[in-house]
Write a protein that holds these residues in place. Structure first.
Motif, PDB file in Angstrom:
ATOM      1  N   ALA A 238     -16.789 -36.760  57.702  1.00 58.04           N
ATOM      2  CA  ALA A 238     -18.098 -36.248  58.118  1.00 58.04           C
ATOM      3  C   ALA A 238     -19.117 -36.495  57.001  1.00 58.04           C
ATOM      4  CB  ALA A 238     -18.011 -34.758  58.440  1.00 58.04           C
TER       5      ALA A 238
ATOM      6  N   GLU B  46      -9.663 -25.878  53.920  1.00 57.15           N
ATOM      7  CA  GLU B  46     -10.355 -27.000  53.281  1.00 57.15           C
ATOM      8  C   GLU B  46     -11.867 -26.876  53.440  1.00 57.15           C
ATOM      9  OE1 GLU B  46      -7.749 -30.914  53.205  1.00 57.15           O
ATOM     10  OE2 GLU B  46      -7.976 -30.152  55.233  1.00 57.15           O
TER      11      GLU B  46
ATOM     12  N   ALA C 100     -19.542 -27.931  58.566  1.00 48.76           N
ATOM     13  CA  ALA C 100     -18.086 -27.932  58.478  1.00 48.76           C
ATOM     14  C   ALA C 100     -17.567 -29.297  58.918  1.00 48.76           C
ATOM     15  CB  ALA C 100     -17.495 -26.839  59.368  1.00 48.76           C
ATOM     16  N   VAL C 101     -16.350 -29.622  58.475  1.00 50.59           N
ATOM     17  CA  VAL C 101     -15.714 -30.874  58.891  1.00 50.59           C
ATOM     18  C   VAL C 101     -14.700 -30.530  59.976  1.00 50.59           C
ATOM     19  CG1 VAL C 101     -14.409 -32.884  58.133  1.00 50.59           C
ATOM     20  CG2 VAL C 101     -15.961 -31.742  56.558  1.00 50.59           C
ATOM     21  N   PRO C 102     -14.913 -31.012  61.213  1.00 56.39           N
ATOM     22  CA  PRO C 102     -14.049 -30.588  62.315  1.00 56.39           C
ATOM     23  C   PRO C 102     -12.573 -30.857  62.085  1.00 56.39           C
ATOM     24  CG  PRO C 102     -15.824 -32.044  63.095  1.00 56.39           C
ATOM     25  CD  PRO C 102     -15.962 -31.946  61.623  1.00 56.39           C
ATOM     26  N   GLU C 103     -12.250 -32.007  61.439  1.00 58.05           N
ATOM     27  CA  GLU C 103     -10.841 -32.373  61.276  1.00 58.05           C
ATOM     28  C   GLU C 103     -10.141 -31.538  60.205  1.00 58.05           C
ATOM     29  OE1 GLU C 103     -13.378 -34.391  61.194  1.00 58.05           O
ATOM     30  OE2 GLU C 103     -13.009 -36.287  62.235  1.00 58.05           O
ATOM     31  N   PHE C 104     -10.911 -30.910  59.325  1.00 61.79           N
ATOM     32  CA  PHE C 104     -10.300 -30.185  58.218  1.00 61.79           C
ATOM     33  C   PHE C 104      -9.941 -28.765  58.644  1.00 61.79           C
ATOM     34  CE2 PHE C 104     -12.375 -32.627  54.431  1.00 61.79           C
ATOM     35  CZ  PHE C 104     -11.759 -33.778  54.858  1.00 61.79           C
TER      36      PHE C 104
ATOM     37  N   ASP D 114     -25.919 -27.837  62.367  1.00 60.53           N
ATOM     38  CA  ASP D 114     -24.828 -28.531  63.035  1.00 60.53           C
ATOM     39  C   ASP D 114     -23.500 -28.087  62.438  1.00 60.53           C
ATOM     40  OD1 ASP D 114     -23.303 -30.157  64.511  1.00 60.53           O
ATOM     41  OD2 ASP D 114     -24.057 -32.043  63.680  1.00 60.53           O
TER      42      ASP D 114
ATOM     43  N   ARG E  74     -22.279 -36.334  56.700  1.00 61.62           N
ATOM     44  CA  ARG E  74     -23.336 -35.351  56.439  1.00 61.62           C
ATOM     45  C   ARG E  74     -22.777 -34.124  55.741  1.00 61.62           C
ATOM     46  NH1 ARG E  74     -26.303 -33.624  61.389  1.00 61.62           N
ATOM     47  NH2 ARG E  74     -27.898 -32.838  60.005  1.00 61.62           N
ATOM     48  N   ALA E  75     -21.575 -33.723  56.130  1.00 60.35           N
ATOM     49  CA  ALA E  75     -20.953 -32.583  55.470  1.00 60.35           C
ATOM     50  C   ALA E  75     -20.706 -32.917  53.997  1.00 60.35           C
ATOM     51  CB  ALA E  75     -19.649 -32.206  56.164  1.00 60.35           C
TER      52      ALA E  75
ATOM     53  N   ARG F  92     -18.744 -17.656  55.194  1.00 58.12           N
ATOM     54  CA  ARG F  92     -18.449 -18.374  53.956  1.00 58.12           C
ATOM     55  C   ARG F  92     -19.617 -18.252  52.982  1.00 58.12           C
ATOM     56  NH1 ARG F  92     -17.834 -24.585  55.060  1.00 58.12           N
ATOM     57  NH2 ARG F  92     -20.084 -24.402  55.133  1.00 58.12           N
TER      58      ARG F  92
ATOM     59  N   GLY G 275     -19.576 -31.270  61.580  1.00 56.90           N
ATOM     60  CA  GLY G 275     -19.984 -32.503  60.917  1.00 56.90           C
ATOM     61  C   GLY G 275     -21.029 -32.314  59.848  1.00 56.90           C
ATOM     62  N   HIS G 276     -21.635 -31.120  59.756  1.00 59.94           N
ATOM     63  CA  HIS G 276     -22.593 -30.892  58.676  1.00 59.94           C
ATOM     64  C   HIS G 276     -22.207 -29.631  57.891  1.00 59.94           C
ATOM     65  CE1 HIS G 276     -27.128 -30.977  57.394  1.00 59.94           C
ATOM     66  NE2 HIS G 276     -26.290 -31.196  56.419  1.00 59.94           N
TER      67      HIS G 276
ATOM     68  N   PRO H 132      -4.217 -27.654  76.721  1.00 59.72           N
ATOM     69  CA  PRO H 132      -3.135 -27.314  75.792  1.00 59.72           C
ATOM     70  C   PRO H 132      -3.490 -26.050  74.997  1.00 59.72           C
ATOM     71  CG  PRO H 132      -3.610 -29.651  75.700  1.00 59.72           C
ATOM     72  CD  PRO H 132      -4.597 -29.048  76.646  1.00 59.72           C
TER      73      PRO H 132
END
Lengths: 506, 357
Positions: free
Chosen positions: B235, A350, A342-346, A336, B237-238, A410, A339-340, A15
């Motif tokens: 997350a 954000e 950065a937050v993948p879903e955000f 990482d 850890r984040a 950032r 998940g560390h 996609p």
């Protein structure tokens, strides 16, 4: 040479992304064939199609003279394709032989299997004791387990995904000797890597991908590394500019830094000491898993340490939480990305709030200024050429290189006194890696102190003024990078792990 | 054959559509169930979903909507905070009961005094009681790593036993002819939580639920605390890297959701229920979990889901009365709703593709 594998007009669309477009190339029996390309160029999609993890939308593959359309990896393995992934899938608590048996369709009796493992490992110069537990093995030894697991299937095509990213130089040499031996016995090897020098010295041919298309198949020895890189990114690489740096006053002093032994597999830091000056880049080498994450956590504030262990310009930060350290000017970017750092879903907007809340004035008295966050995300995207539809895009939708540029950008735009980065260009394409390295150099030129923790020695030699190695939680004394040879560095890193021939019971 | 392919992102359309689909599927499955039991499915569905609002007896049942929805929404707001952070308070029912007991204790201690401070003091005691009951799993998790899911759930049964003990023992109405149960607070004006506007069902608990919705919305969308909660859930850890202390978040989320559940219990005991009885807990604490998820952990969704679940309560009672449907109907309905919601949720995260051979 006869072609063992041929792809004809392969295409795959996800996609919103044309991952592979009309890919045609061939791999000959007995050659080491490099697959070269930036992150997001379509390398993984391509090898996943060969290994049966993804089905092509168009085109066809021919393997050993037969049409090759594996429904799943099992079918691909049955046909004679094996793959060593970048991330190992081994059970720490089990032995080498048990792990290998788990991955087999019909494992032979344990004694028989152990004998075959010992035989193969000796035959290929990959010393490994089948009775050892995975938890006690180094990364290089773990990789040997994965390779042996593949070799037991007698593959005719072996796919290796960035195999040297976890190895010391000496371990990498051992690996190449093994691959060469395999190739001489007729196995074709498809070798994915970012490391151009490695490909130039060890691969017979290289197929270069860009934006999902084949740029061409070349003899890597006939081209210089910059030429290969230019083919990958489609433009001349930027030359790294190291000038304009002169170390100033001390900005960060770490002394007697120890962390309690990790709860699980982590390595405890043992009496780490370092001094960092303004305008200086300190390179910390070492194979990941030797305390790199712990060092970053102790500096970022995720782990609190004893008083006086972390001093920023004579202020004791040891007991302060991450946000207070950022306000003081100590910024960091963990390894990482997903998940560390950065937050993948955000969304990217954000994700700026994770670390830039106070320094960019995005959060005032607990209230989030969404417009300011969006503007800041936009300026990171502009300044660091992050390829994305916009700041509203989810971080997880970006390619590794683009997200890493965003994460580093950032922090760099946060105007730090000291920036600590861990594996800043891990799994990042050449173009993005060059941009990130240049940004770190520019930051140091402007007078900030920078600590680069990395496994990539070329990167450390290119960037750092002084070099030290982190091995089993201990930090070596720093040495000026100027005039340091790769062999000397290898020794600083503790040499190759487990190079002595393992004692294999007869 | 069909197979599931992960989506790059969850489309907003599906996030909104799945709760609606779940409701429709529940109606269909419920209808089939009723038909199998020998009832007229159309009449049963109409009795449950339509008659409470627009049927012949709607003027009696309509105010009940707010009475039932109030505590559900109030509890669900607190639960949603924790669920977003990945902190699973399953024991709101227990916190609800303890809040009611603590609030009632203030009223019964003050009886028969008449003072303005009694009702505010009851509110405070109710919130504190729920908070304290919620802090037990929080402390056990932070100190010993105990699962807050198990601890909070088991504390529900402890709370129910305490309610029974209170009804038979310390709180038994001395003028109650030895019947179990406390004095009826509805008849003790300084402590009662009356219907504020006749015929609407509006009481103080509904107002507080409305405030809780607004505050939740504000915290989750505008305040750094809400950002930290969402980060911790997405997350961990984040979140730590951003400066979130996980132990504090556990204490905060369990404490706040406990306090809100305690408040709901207090408003219930001072109003619609009137007294502490052996069976004071009526399942609001559990139903609120469904409300929180059905509402997508979003304040607006929680408002709609709370009203819908209230409707199934009222409609279920009506169906028992009018059609002699079994009493378990409501629970079956609510269970099916959560089941279908979680099932349809797959569609927000995956798309269905036909597998070509």
């Amino acid at each position: 040479m006869t072609d063992i594998f041929r792809a004809e007009g392969l295409g795959k669309t996800y996609p919103g992304v044309r991952a592979n477009d009309d890919i045609s190339f061939a791999v000959a029996a007995g050659e080491i064939h490099a697959l070269l390309g930036e992150n997001g160029a379509g390398k993984s999609t391509l090898v996943k199609m060969i290994y049966g993890l993804v089905r092509p939308d168009e085109g066809r593959m021919i393997f050993a003279g037969h049409p090759h359309a594996p429904a799943d990896p099992r079918a691909a393995r049955a046909a004679g394709v094996a793959m060593v992934f970048q991330h190992f899938s081994l059970f720490d608590a089990l032995t080498v032989a048990e792990n290998i048996a788990l991955g087999m369709e019909n494992p032979p009796p344990r004694a028989e299997l152990s004998r075959r493992i010992a035989e193969l490992s000796q035959g290929y110069g990959l010393p490994l004791n089948p009775a050892r537990r995975i938890a006690t093995l180094s990364a290089g030894e773990r990789q040997r387990v994965e390779i042996l697991r593949c070799l037991l299937q007698n593959p005719r095509l072996l796919i290796m995904d960035e195999p040297t990213s976890v190895l010391t130089p000496q371990e990498a040499e051992i690996l190449f000797a093994t691959l060469r031996q395999l190739a001489e016995r007729g196995t074709a090897i498809l070798y994915i890597s970012h490391k151009l020098e490695e490909i130039r010295s060890h691969c017979d041919r290289a197929t270069i991908l860009r934006h999902g298309k084949v740029v061409g198949t070349v003899d890597p020895r006939a081209h210089s590394a910059p030429e290969l890189a230019a083919m990958m990114v489609g433009a001349e690489m930027r030359v790294i500019d190291r000038s304009g740096r002169n170390p100033g006053a001390m900005v960060l002093a770490v002394a007697g830094l120890s962390t309690p032994a990790g709860r699980s597999e982590g390595v405890a830091l043992k009496d780490v000491a370092l001094r960092l000056h303004a305008g200086e880049i300190l390179g910390i080498g070492g194979v990941a898993g030797n305390g790199q994450e712990e060092l970053l956590s102790a500096l970022s504030g995720e782990i609190a340490t004893a008083p006086g262990t972390v001093m920023l310009e004579s202020a004791d930060l040891s007991a302060l939480p991450p946000e207070a350290r950022r306000r003081a000017g100590l910024l960091s970017a963990p390894e990482d990305r997903l998940g560390h750092a950065a937050v993948p879903e955000f969304s990217l907007t954000e994700n700026t709030l994770l670390t830039a809340g106070s320094r960019q004035n995005l959060i005032r008295r607990g209230l989030i200024d969404h417009a300011a966050a969006r503007n800041f995300a936009q300026s990171v995207i502009r300044a660091f050429d992050v390829r994305t539809p916009g700041p509203g895009t989810a971080a997880g939708a970006l390619s590794g290189g683009n997200l890493q540029k965003f994460v580093i950008g950032r922090e760099v735009l946060g105007n730090p006194r000291v920036l600590v980065v861990n594996q800043p260009t891990w799994g990042v394409d050449a173009g993005a890696a060059a941009a990130i390295r240049q940004a770190l150099l520019d930051l140091a030129a402007q007078g900030a102190g920078v600590i680069v923790i990395s496994q990539d020695l070329d990167e450390l030699l290119e960037l750092s003024d002084r070099f030290c190695a982190l091995n089993e939680g201990r930090l070596s004394a720093p040495r000026p990078t100027e005039g340091l040879s790769v062999a000397e560095i290898g020794l600083m890193l503790g040499g190759a792990h487990g190079m002595e021939v393992a004692h294999v019971p007869a | 054959m069909f197979r599931l392919e992960p989506r790059a992102s969850a489309p907003l359309l599906w996030q909104v559509a799945t709760p609606v689909l779940a409701v429709i599927a529940t109606m269909i499955a419920g209808g089939i169930l009723f038909a199998a039991l020998g009832f007229d499915p159309v009449a049963a569905i109409r009795t449950i979903f339509w008659d409470p609002l627009f049927g012949p007896a709607a003027s009696y049942s309509r105010p009940q909507l707010l009475v039932k929805a109030g505590p559900l929404i109030l509890i669900a707001c607190g639960l949603a905070l924790g669920f977003r952070a990945g902190i699973w308070n399953i024991g709101a029912e227990g916190q609800y009961i303890i809040g009611a007991i603590c609030g009632a204790a203030v009223a019964l201690a003050a009886y028969p005094a008449d003072a303005f401070w009694i009702f505010p003091a009851m509110i405070l005691a109710g919130a504190l009681g729920g908070w304290a009951w919620g802090m037990i799993p929080a402390v056990l998790r932070n100190w010993f790593g105990a699962s807050e899911i198990l601890v909070s759930l088991m504390l529900v049964y402890v709370a129910q036993k305490i309610a029974a003990w209170m009804a038979f023992g310390p709180m038994k109405n001395p003028e109650g002819f030895n019947f179990p149960g406390s004095r009826n607070l509805q008849q003790y004006e300084p402590a009662s939580n009356p219907e504020l506007i006749a015929g609407t069902g509006l009481h103080w608990g509904v107002i507080v639920a409305g405030i809780a919705l607004l505050v939740t919305w504000f915290v989750m969308s505008r305040h750094v605390l809400g950002f930290h909660i969402r980060t911790a859930g997405a997350a961990p850890r984040a979140a730590r890297f951003a400066g979130v202390r996980p132990e504090r978040l556990v204490a905060l989320c369990l404490g706040v959701s406990g306090a809100l559940a305690g408040l709901a219990g207090l408003f219930e005991v001072a109003g619609p229920a009137g007294q502490i009885t052996e069976s004071f807990g009526s399942g609001y604490g559990f139903t609120a979990i469904i409300v929180a998820f059905l509402g997508r952990l979003h304040p607006l969704g929680i408002l709609l889901a709370g009203l819908l679940m209230a409707l199934t309560y009222i409609g279920g009672e009506l169906a028992q009365l009018m059609l002699q449907l079994p009493a378990a109907t409501v629970q079956v309905f609510q269970g099916m709703l959560l089941f279908f919601l979680l099932g349809f949720d797959v569609l927000t995260r995956y798309r269905i593709r036909r597998r070509h051979a």
